[in-house]
Design an enzyme around this catalytic site. Structure first.
Site, PDB file in Angstrom:
ATOM      1  N   ASP A 106     107.011  46.766  57.727  1.00 40.91           N
ATOM      2  CA  ASP A 106     106.924  45.614  58.632  1.00 40.91           C
ATOM      3  C   ASP A 106     107.432  44.319  58.014  1.00 40.91           C
ATOM      4  O   ASP A 106     106.979  43.224  58.361  1.00 40.91           O
ATOM      5  CB  ASP A 106     105.471  45.417  59.121  1.00 40.91           C
ATOM      6  N   LYS A 141     112.573  44.399  58.851  1.00 42.31           N
ATOM      7  CA  LYS A 141     113.829  45.161  58.710  1.00 42.31           C
ATOM      8  C   LYS A 141     114.619  45.193  60.022  1.00 42.31           C
ATOM      9  O   LYS A 141     115.843  45.102  60.020  1.00 42.31           O
ATOM     10  CB  LYS A 141     113.533  46.615  58.271  1.00 42.31           C
ATOM     11  N   ASN A 152     106.731  56.526  63.804  1.00 47.61           N
ATOM     12  CA  ASN A 152     105.705  55.718  63.133  1.00 47.61           C
ATOM     13  C   ASN A 152     106.241  54.301  62.880  1.00 47.61           C
ATOM     14  O   ASN A 152     105.475  53.356  62.752  1.00 47.61           O
ATOM     15  CB  ASN A 152     105.245  56.360  61.804  1.00 47.61           C
ATOM     16  N   ALA A 153     107.558  54.168  62.808  1.00 51.16           N
ATOM     17  CA  ALA A 153     108.182  52.858  62.587  1.00 51.16           C
ATOM     18  C   ALA A 153     108.164  52.037  63.876  1.00 51.16           C
ATOM     19  O   ALA A 153     108.217  52.601  64.977  1.00 51.16           O
ATOM     20  CB  ALA A 153     109.618  53.042  62.129  1.00 51.16           C
ATOM     21  N   GLY A 154     108.099  50.728  63.718  1.00 44.82           N
ATOM     22  CA  GLY A 154     108.254  49.828  64.857  1.00 44.82           C
ATOM     23  C   GLY A 154     109.080  48.652  64.370  1.00 44.82           C
ATOM     24  O   GLY A 154     108.629  47.895  63.514  1.00 44.82           O
ATOM     25  N   HIS A 155     110.297  48.544  64.869  1.00 44.64           N
ATOM     26  CA  HIS A 155     111.222  47.507  64.396  1.00 44.64           C
ATOM     27  C   HIS A 155     111.478  46.523  65.539  1.00 44.64           C
ATOM     28  O   HIS A 155     112.035  46.891  66.566  1.00 44.64           O
ATOM     29  CB  HIS A 155     112.533  48.149  63.922  1.00 44.64           C
ATOM     30  N   GLN A 170     109.586  52.090  57.168  1.00 48.75           N
ATOM     31  CA  GLN A 170     108.450  51.917  56.253  1.00 48.75           C
ATOM     32  C   GLN A 170     108.876  51.010  55.083  1.00 48.75           C
ATOM     33  O   GLN A 170     109.750  50.193  55.252  1.00 48.75           O
ATOM     34  CB  GLN A 170     107.917  53.266  55.762  1.00 48.75           C
TER      35      GLN A 170
HETATM   36  P1  GDP Z   1     109.949  46.018  60.554  1.00 52.69           P
HETATM   37  O1  GDP Z   1     109.100  47.214  60.791  1.00 52.69           O
HETATM   38  O2  GDP Z   1     110.247  45.816  59.106  1.00 52.69           O
HETATM   39  O3  GDP Z   1     111.191  46.004  61.399  1.00 52.69           O
HETATM   40  O4  GDP Z   1     109.082  44.762  60.997  1.00 52.69           O
HETATM   41  P2  GDP Z   1     108.207  44.629  62.358  1.00 52.69           P
HETATM   42  O5  GDP Z   1     109.114  44.391  63.489  1.00 52.69           O
HETATM   43  O6  GDP Z   1     107.250  45.742  62.466  1.00 52.69           O
HETATM   44  O7  GDP Z   1     107.331  43.363  61.994  1.00 52.69           O
HETATM   45  C1  GDP Z   1     107.911  42.132  61.717  1.00 52.69           C
HETATM   46  C2  GDP Z   1     107.340  41.112  62.707  1.00 52.69           C
HETATM   47  O8  GDP Z   1     107.653  39.822  62.278  1.00 52.69           O
HETATM   48  C3  GDP Z   1     107.926  41.237  64.097  1.00 52.69           C
HETATM   49  O9  GDP Z   1     106.954  40.855  65.027  1.00 52.69           O
HETATM   50  C4  GDP Z   1     109.072  40.228  64.079  1.00 52.69           C
HETATM   51  O10 GDP Z   1     109.402  39.758  65.370  1.00 52.69           O
HETATM   52  C5  GDP Z   1     108.483  39.156  63.240  1.00 52.69           C
HETATM   53  N1  GDP Z   1     109.427  38.370  62.429  1.00 52.69           N
HETATM   54  C6  GDP Z   1     110.528  38.784  61.750  1.00 52.69           C
HETATM   55  N2  GDP Z   1     111.064  37.760  61.044  1.00 52.69           N
HETATM   56  C7  GDP Z   1     110.279  36.691  61.287  1.00 52.69           C
HETATM   57  C8  GDP Z   1     110.286  35.329  60.814  1.00 52.69           C
HETATM   58  O11 GDP Z   1     111.108  34.915  60.010  1.00 52.69           O
HETATM   59  N3  GDP Z   1     109.289  34.528  61.269  1.00 52.69           N
HETATM   60  C9  GDP Z   1     108.328  34.948  62.142  1.00 52.69           C
HETATM   61  N4  GDP Z   1     107.406  34.085  62.527  1.00 52.69           N
HETATM   62  N5  GDP Z   1     108.292  36.207  62.599  1.00 52.69           N
HETATM   63  C10 GDP Z   1     109.248  37.061  62.171  1.00 52.69           C
HETATM   64  P1  IMO Z   2     107.977  50.210  59.722  1.00 52.31           P
HETATM   65  O1  IMO Z   2     109.280  50.968  59.702  1.00 52.31           O
HETATM   66  C1  IMO Z   2     103.901  49.725  58.357  1.00 52.31           C
HETATM   67  C2  IMO Z   2     101.742  53.393  57.358  1.00 52.31           C
HETATM   68  C3  IMO Z   2     100.549  53.731  58.229  1.00 52.31           C
HETATM   69  C4  IMO Z   2      99.675  54.459  57.221  1.00 52.31           C
HETATM   70  C5  IMO Z   2     100.702  55.220  56.375  1.00 52.31           C
HETATM   71  C6  IMO Z   2     100.881  56.670  56.814  1.00 52.31           C
HETATM   72  O2  IMO Z   2     107.700  49.561  61.033  1.00 52.31           O
HETATM   73  O3  IMO Z   2     107.903  49.281  58.565  1.00 52.31           O
HETATM   74  P2  IMO Z   2     102.105  57.804  58.878  1.00 52.31           P
HETATM   75  O4  IMO Z   2     101.844  57.688  60.363  1.00 52.31           O
HETATM   76  O5  IMO Z   2     103.477  57.412  58.487  1.00 52.31           O
HETATM   77  O6  IMO Z   2     101.719  59.140  58.314  1.00 52.31           O
HETATM   78  O7  IMO Z   2     101.083  56.744  58.204  1.00 52.31           O
HETATM   79  O8  IMO Z   2     101.925  54.531  56.518  1.00 52.31           O
HETATM   80  N1  IMO Z   2     103.003  53.179  58.089  1.00 52.31           N
HETATM   81  C7  IMO Z   2     103.547  51.982  58.309  1.00 52.31           C
HETATM   82  N2  IMO Z   2     103.075  50.742  58.028  1.00 52.31           N
HETATM   83  N3  IMO Z   2     105.122  49.886  58.920  1.00 52.31           N
HETATM   84  C8  IMO Z   2     105.598  51.119  59.181  1.00 52.31           C
HETATM   85  O9  IMO Z   2     106.858  51.328  59.599  1.00 52.31           O
HETATM   86  C9  IMO Z   2     104.787  52.236  58.908  1.00 52.31           C
HETATM   87  N4  IMO Z   2     104.942  53.565  59.058  1.00 52.31           N
HETATM   88  C10 IMO Z   2     103.851  54.130  58.538  1.00 52.31           C
HETATM   89  O10 IMO Z   2      99.938  52.576  58.743  1.00 52.31           O
HETATM   90  O11 IMO Z   2      99.066  53.512  56.376  1.00 52.31           O
HETATM   91 MG    MG Z   3     107.331  47.717  61.728  1.00 52.14          MG
END
Ligand code: GDP
Ligand code: IMO
Ligand code: MG
Length: 470
Positions: A51, A54, A76-79, A261
């Protein structure tokens, strides 16, 4: 002057050299057939526990690449990607798909829940993102079945207080089946008779194990028909993606490898057993896509200005509740997939040094700088102590990591809005000092700074390696 605003150091991708696409042998008109051209092929990896942002970074970079390719993990990922007032959350489909005309690959190293993937494609369609002809799903990727989720639920319950806190998507059990050689792959779904036979055989084996261990079999009625129906929708996507990507690279097309991740969730190098079940580090790009490590020309690591983690496991720099609540609220730190509140902590340079080493990070992206806009003081962990003695490396076992005491330096906050800033010169001095401190401590350039969730809230300092890749 700090490292991150210095002119670019020697790039690995210098035009006109052997790395730009012509081997020394072919320059001399002799094709020895051994050297491969090196076109731009950059990996983007999470340097913390996931998170890091990315999705935003990959979306930003993707306009400068022909392909974006996911190499590990599953839904499991959320981008999250935000532009034109629209928020997209991608799970398995690479974030580069949001760039019109760009191609995207879901590689052999991923695990695929076809029902979830179909849902993701439906959502993209609703947002007018047409993936036809430009999204390719590896025939070698392994399938997630509903029984994987059931197994995971039972395993987490059995662990009690020491549960991993997974995303409950069946990811771990699907990788278990892959490694124990009873997995079923995407390509097999396209041959109904063969698929039926395999699924029946696998289910017989799994049910025998489950009966013996738990006195209960899995509920599988309708499973085969359901998957065969979905297979009909998937057929057009399925390809030998390793061949596709290698041929693209041979033609001089460029590829961005999208990590999921983060380094500390990597199955080998992370905080085992509180990790995910695949290789999140840059090495995973090679095995997870079938692209040789020698073809990767650069690695971008992504870190937040602080640290978060979801689920259980050691987290040395975790903040006390009140501080964490503030950062969580300002940074909107709730899981993109499960909505769980993320645990929040200070930046950990021991972790980032480890991530730099493991991934070979050439350029660091710092996201969420704006979340500290109201912060009076910012702590950064520069080292650990274990039983009073300084230690410089991340301990291998989670029990020991849980015992380390972080050593902090405290830097002044900037107490000024940075949200949406797009130039280094517009950043407050204390924010620049914070970034310089990180760059100096880690001895790596800062190639990008994110000052908000939107695509445009981004700074790309000039003269960096990263700026030469876009
Ligand atoms: P990822 O899994 O690495 O792609 O990251 P996520 O999308 O799960 O989580 C990152 C969160 O931070 C998301 O809600 C983005 O919209 C937010 N985000 C990313 N860059 C920034 C930033 O520079 N500032 C703020 N406030 N939010 C950001
Ligand atoms: P992105 O790509 C944050 C964490 C889960 C748990 C551990 C194992 O959005 O960064 P799993 O379901 O993979 O077997 O869970 O890994 N986890 C993540 N935490 N961002 C993620 O993906 C994750 N994918 C898995 O919360 O601790
Ligand atoms: Mg994420």
């Amino acid at each position: 002057m700090s490292h991150w605003d210095l002119p670019q150091k020697a790039s690995r991708n210098i035009p006109g050299t052997i790395w730009s696409g012509q081997s020394a042998a072919s320059v001399r008109g002799v094709n020895l057939g051994t050297e491969k051209a090196r076109t731009k092929a950059i990996a983007v990896v999470g340097a913390q526990w996931g998170d890091e942002g990315k999705g935003k970074v990959v979306d930003y970079l993707a306009s400068s690449f022909d392909y974006t390719a996911r190499y590990a993990g599953g839904h499991n990922a959320g981008h999250t990607v935000i532009f034109n007032d629209h928020r997209y959350v991608l799970q398995l489909v690479p974030s580069g798909i949001l760039r019109p005309g760009k191609k995207a690959v879901i590689g052999p190293g991923t695990v695929v829940d076809p029902v979830a993937l179909l849902g993701e494609l439906e959502n993209l369609k609703k947002s007018s993102v047409d993936v036809r002809g430009r999204l390719f799903l590896s025939n070698r990727a392994h399938l997630i079945f509903p029984y994987h989720r059931e197994i995971e639920k039972a395993a987490e319950a059995a662990r009690g207080a020491s549960k991993i806190g997974t995303t409950a998507r069946g990811i771990g059990p699907a990788y278990e089946d892959k490694m124990s050689r009873r997995g079923i792959r995407v390509g097999e779904m396209l041959h109904p008779d063969c698929f039926r036979q395999k699924l029946e055989r696998v289910l017989a084996e799994k049910n025998a194990i489950s009966q013996a261990a738990y006195g209960q079999a899995f509920e599988t009625s309708g499973l085969l028909d359901n998957y065969l129906e979905i297979a009909a929708h998937m057929r057009g996507l399925v390809a030998d993606t390793a061949v596709l990507l290698n041929q693209a690279l041979d033609r001089g097309e460029t590829v961005l490898f999208e990590g999921a991740q983060g380094t500390m969730l990597d199955i080998d190098h992370g905080t085992y057993p509180y990790v995910t079940s695949s290789s999140a580090t840059s090495g995973g790009a090679a095995t997870g896509l079938g692209v040789a490590p020698t073809r990767v020309t650069g690695v971008v690591g992504v870190t937040k200005a602080y640290t978060t983690r979801v689920g259980s496991g050691p987290f040395p720099t975790e903040m006390p509740d009140l501080d964490a609540q503030e950062v969580r609220a300002r940074g909107n730190e709730f899981g993109a997939v499960t909505g769980r509140p993320r645990r929040c902590g200070w930046l950990d340079l021991v972790v980032l040094r480890y991530a730099k080493m493991l991934n070979g990070i050439d350029s660091l992206v710092v996201t969420k700088l704006d979340v500290f806009d109201a912060q009076a003081e910012i702590k950064v962990c520069t080292g650990y102590r274990l039983n009073g003695q300084p230690i410089t490396e991340v301990p291998a076992d989670s029990e020991t990591l849980a015992q380390v005491e972080p050593e902090y330096v405290t830097l002044p906050g900037w107490k000024t809005a940075t949200q949406g800033i797009r130039e280094v010169r517009d950043l407050p001095i204390a924010a620049r000092d914070y970034l310089s401190f990180l760059s100096d401590q880690l001895n790596v350039e800062i190639g990008m700074i994110s000052t908000g969730p939107e695509r445009d809230a981004t700074i790309v300092p000039r003269g960096t390696k990263l700026s030469s890749w876009i």
